[in-house]
Motif scaffolding. Structure first.
Motif: not given
Lengths: 337, 541
Positions: B183-190, B196-197, B202-210
């Motif tokens: 999640m941090l990586f996605i935030r950092r990269a974006g 983007s969609r 992927s952020f949403g999926l990762a949060s479910f994983g969390l």
């Protein structure tokens, strides 16, 4: 349980939810009308609505011994409730909101909450002085019968309905008819009369409407009158549907109806109706998830009981607002600088 | 209510009247709480013993603090009166009547809540009607761990261990770390780009994983520790109180961010109703998750910490041992509330505070000036939540016997909001005054009105004891009609608006306020009026 019994069960739940939804829809209209012109959450509307329910109770109680036709009694009750609730709403606006027209937006919100608290206790005093608190509706003869019961002239039709799962009482039909009639009248009033056009103009831009010669204060009063009258109608319908009301029973339906108004896009009349119907169905479905759970054997569903009904509405609201931040039928607007 | 002092009165030195008033009210307060002295006073004693008179005396006594703050006096007199009232007289009177402590603590708790909500509503302009949810989080954290409830939970997990073992803990921790990192990586990269969609999915999926990872970890921890249930029959050791005090701040802030993330995109009343909904969700969960909260029955008795030397001091001063916890909590609340006030003053004058006000007054302009909207709003939510969290925990410790979901109903949120607006949005002293007035009304004056009239021959239905809503409603409406800007309005705004004017009531021309375009109208609104423009969504169609 197999499909042939599950389907009628679900149909019954959904139809019952729609009937309930009509009550919510009419209450939600009262919120949305006021919000449309003043951008104010009229927290007192739930008490305006209870006032209507109590007036309806009084009319039915007084008229109980008279041999008058049941439908005539209903019409008298509806008209009395509309007059009292509408008048009350206009009075509230005059006393508690109009002096604060130019105050920060949260100030009238607090007076609305204050008025709501005042009315709750006033209603309690009025009924309490006669030694009553919980008011049980005495409905005219026949209202609680099954719709098209066996033996009546339309028994065949009723049997068909019951076979597919629609099992209604006469009062449910009356409720839907009255709700649809009030929707039609409201639609005519708002979209096809001079008054309606003036109200819409005030809702869009109060200052410019004033420059065009519209007395915005009068239009706001008219909106409160219409909204209050709708509150009165919904109060009587609510009383008929649930049988018992008291001075404090406006809170829950009020919150749900307001949720419905927001869900549909606050300020939008079709949105309020859509939201009300949707929440009615959802609420009824959540009310029976434990039954569904035991039918289908899913343990997690069985653990959800009726106490989750209220938050079901909110969870749907959260989900919908996340994807559509202005509600289902609300206009999305670009910000002006 | 206190009228706004006129210019003439302000210039006068009020040191002597303040000291005299403080001395007299203190004396009366102590006498009115002291049973023996009252008995000796005869008729005057009965008068002072009347619950209503007592409530009024308490209010007058607390008004000293207001006068010390408002009146123009020597600085030493202000400090003297404030310190003497809070540190000496109130505890002294509380020794004879414990409910006084209770009321004082309750005022402190609500003042902190109101200060927190003031940041969210008054400064950042985000109408939050579910604020009490954060209070509930803090309260239930200690309510569960500081009471026998934790033993019940551990016992349940011990019996329903299922396939959970040490391996589950490892998997859960791994899942948590991996998803959090991604999640941090996605935030950092974006960063710096519109999401983007693909990245939001992927952020949403990762949060479910969390969430799954945290659930597994929590479950594994509970199962692995199930054997300790025996030793925890009355909850964790009272020493953990201090750790949880810190944790409750943190937990409520995290909760504020979690609730804020999805809902802070919404505006105005949409935000109001969705926060109201989430507040209700928390309450219903507290009611229904019987395993964790014991539902509507309430938790088992809750512990409170104690400081040995403070207890010894209390004992020396003649307090009875069952008063020690309240004595301790009273001073704890005083310390925390002073810290919170300090934080508020610093925030008010800080960069972030100005960013909040900018967002409140005009979101678009604030964004154009480079204020990150979402982050700034989230900080407001989290800060407000953390105040509620810590006070929630103190509330749980104060309640001692039990906490039930009934303490966290919508009406509490509305009550706190009315404190903020009644006192004056955006004004720190105003909000505290609002909290004190509303709490005194609800806890002391209105109930005593009922007690005082209990023996009179009044029909049950119109007995004031039954009509608290009516009286409170009338006070709200009347106060708003005559002082819409609040009892002690924000000084800065009043100054900006009324340079060289005597009157400190904002007089806004109707057209200006209506159009919401004029700079003056924008400033005059210590709330949401400035947002009117973008809130005309649709109107009646």
């Amino acid at each position: 349980m197999d499909l042939s019994t599950l389907a009628p069960f679900l149909v019954n739940v959904v139809v019952g939810g729609l009937v309930l939804g009509f009550v919510y829809a009419i209450i939600a209209l009262g919120y949305t009308m006021v919000y449309g012109v003043l951008q104010l959450i009229n927290f007192a509307h739930s008490e305006v609505f209870v006032t209507g329910a109590i007036v309806g109770y009084e009319v039915f109680r007084v008229l109980e011994p008279s041999p008058m036709n049941g439908y005539l009694k209903l019409i008298i009750a509806l008209i009395a409730a509309m007059i009292v609730s509408g008048g009350l709403n206009v009075l509230i606006e005059r006393l508690a909101y109009r002096p604060l027209r130019n105050a920060p937006k949260l100030v009238p919100l607090i007076t609305a909450i204050g008025v709501s608290l005042i009315l709750q206790d006033l209603l309690k005093i009025i009924e309490g002085l006669q030694g009553r608190f919980d008011l049980t509706y005495t409905l005219p003869q026949g209202f609680s019968n099954k719709f098209c019961a066996t033996g009546s002239s339309c028994a065949a039709f009723g049997d068909t309905l019951r076979r597919i799962g629609v099992d209604l009482q006469v009062k449910d039909i009356i409720l839907v008819v009255v709700a649809l009639l009030s929707l039609a009248v409201l639609n005519y009033l708002v979209n096809h009369t001079r008054l309606g056009r003036a109200i819409r103009a005030v809702a869009q831009d109060r200052v410019t409407a004033g420059l065009m010669g519209i007395d915005s204060n009068r239009m706001i009063s008219a909106t409160f009158l219409i909204g209050g009258a709708l509150g009165g109608v919904s109060g009587v319908l609510f009383g008929m549907k649930f049988g018992t009301v008291n001075a404090y029973s406006g809170f829950d339906p009020g919150i749900i109806a307001f949720t419905a108004a927001v869900l549909g896009g606050i300020g939008s009349i079709p949105g309020a109706v859509l939201g009300g119907l949707l929440l009615g169905v959802i609420q009824n479905l959540i009310g029976v998830t434990n039954v569904l759970g035991s039918i289908t054997g899913i343990a997690n569903l069985a653990a959800i009981d009726a106490s989750y009904q209220r938050i079901g509405a909110f969870i749907v609201l959260v989900l919908i607002l996340i994807f559509k931040p202005t509600g289902l039928l609300g206009k999305s607007n670009t910000e002006k600088v | 209510m206190t009228a706004a002092p006129t210019q003439a009165r302000r210039r006068q030195d009020m040191t002597l009247p303040l000291l005299l008033l403080a001395a007299v009210t203190s004396l009366v307060l102590i006498i009115s709480q002291h049973g023996d002295v009252l008995a000796r006073l005869g008729g005057l004693g009965t008068f002072l013993g009347n619950p209503l008179v007592r409530a009024v005396v308490l209010s007058l006594f607390l008004a000293n603090l207001l006068f010390a703050y408002r009146w123009r006096t020597q600085p030493w007199a202000k400090v003297l009166v404030g310190a003497a009232c809070l540190l000496l007289v109130l505890p002294w009177a509380g020794r004879d009547n414990t409910s006084l402590f209770d009321t004082a603590i309750q005022i402190g708790i609500f003042a902190a809540l109101a200060l927190g909500l003031n940041i969210v509503v008054g400064l950042a302009g985000l109408l939050d009607l579910g604020y009490v949810a954060f209070f509930a989080v803090g309260a239930y954290m200690w309510g569960i761990f500081g009471s026998g409830q934790i033993a019940t939970i551990l016992k349940y997990y011990g019996e329903h261990a299922g396939a959970t073992n040490a391996g589950t803990l490892v998997i859960g921790l791994l899942l948590t770390v991996i998803t959090a990192a991604s999640m941090l990586f996605i935030r950092r990269a974006g960063k710096g780009r519109a999401p983007s969609r693909a990245s939001s999915i992927s952020f949403g999926l990762a949060s479910f994983g969390l969430v799954a990872g945290l659930t597994l970890t929590g479950r594994a921890l509970l199962v692995l520790n199930a054997a300790k249930a025996q030793g925890l029959a009355t909850g964790l050791d009272a020493g953990f109180f201090w750790l949880f005090l810190a944790l409750s701040i943190f937990a409520a802030a995290v909760m504020g961010v979690l609730i804020g993330l999805p809902v802070l995109r919404l505006k105005g009343d949409y935000l109001a109703i969705i926060t109201l909904g989430l507040g209700e969700v928390i309450r219903v969960l507290a009611n229904n998750l019987t395993l964790y909260t014991n539902g509507s029955q309430g938790t088992p008795p809750i512990k409170s910490a104690s400081v040995p030397w403070l207890d010894a001091l209390a004992g020396r001063l003649g307090f009875s041992p069952d008063q020690y916890p309240l004595f301790f909590l009273y001073f704890l609340v005083l310390i925390i509330i002073s810290l919170i006030i300090l934080v508020n003053i610093r925030l008010d004058r800080s960069r972030i505070g100005r960013a909040w006000i900018a967002i409140r007054d005009d979101e678009v302009a604030a964004q154009a000036m480079g204020i990150p909207l979402m982050r700034t709003k989230l900080i407001a939510f989290a800060t407000g939540a953390s105040f509620a969290g810590i006070m929630g925990m103190i509330f749980a410790a104060k309640q001692a016997a039990t906490i039930t979901p009934e303490s966290f109903v919508l009406n509490q949120s509305i009550g706190v909001l009315s404190m903020v607006i009644l006192g004056g949005m955006g004004s720190i002293p105003g909000v505290i005054l609002g909290a004190a007035v509303v709490t005194l009304l609800n806890l002391s004056i209105l109930p005593s009105l009922g007690e005082a009239t209990a023996n009179m021959n009044i029909p049950q239905q119109v007995n004031p004891a039954q009509l608290q809503r009516l009286v409170f409603g009338v006070i709200l409406v009347v106060a708003m009609l005559f002082r819409p800007e609040g009892l002690l309005p924000n000084q800065r705004q009043a100054m900006q608006l009324h340079e060289g004017e005597d009157d400190n009531a904002p007089a806004v021309d109707s057209i200006e306020a209506d159009s919401g375009q004029d700079a003056h109208a924008e400033m005059a609104s210590p709330g949401l009026a400035g947002r009117e423009d973008d809130e005309r969504t649709g109107g009646v169609k």
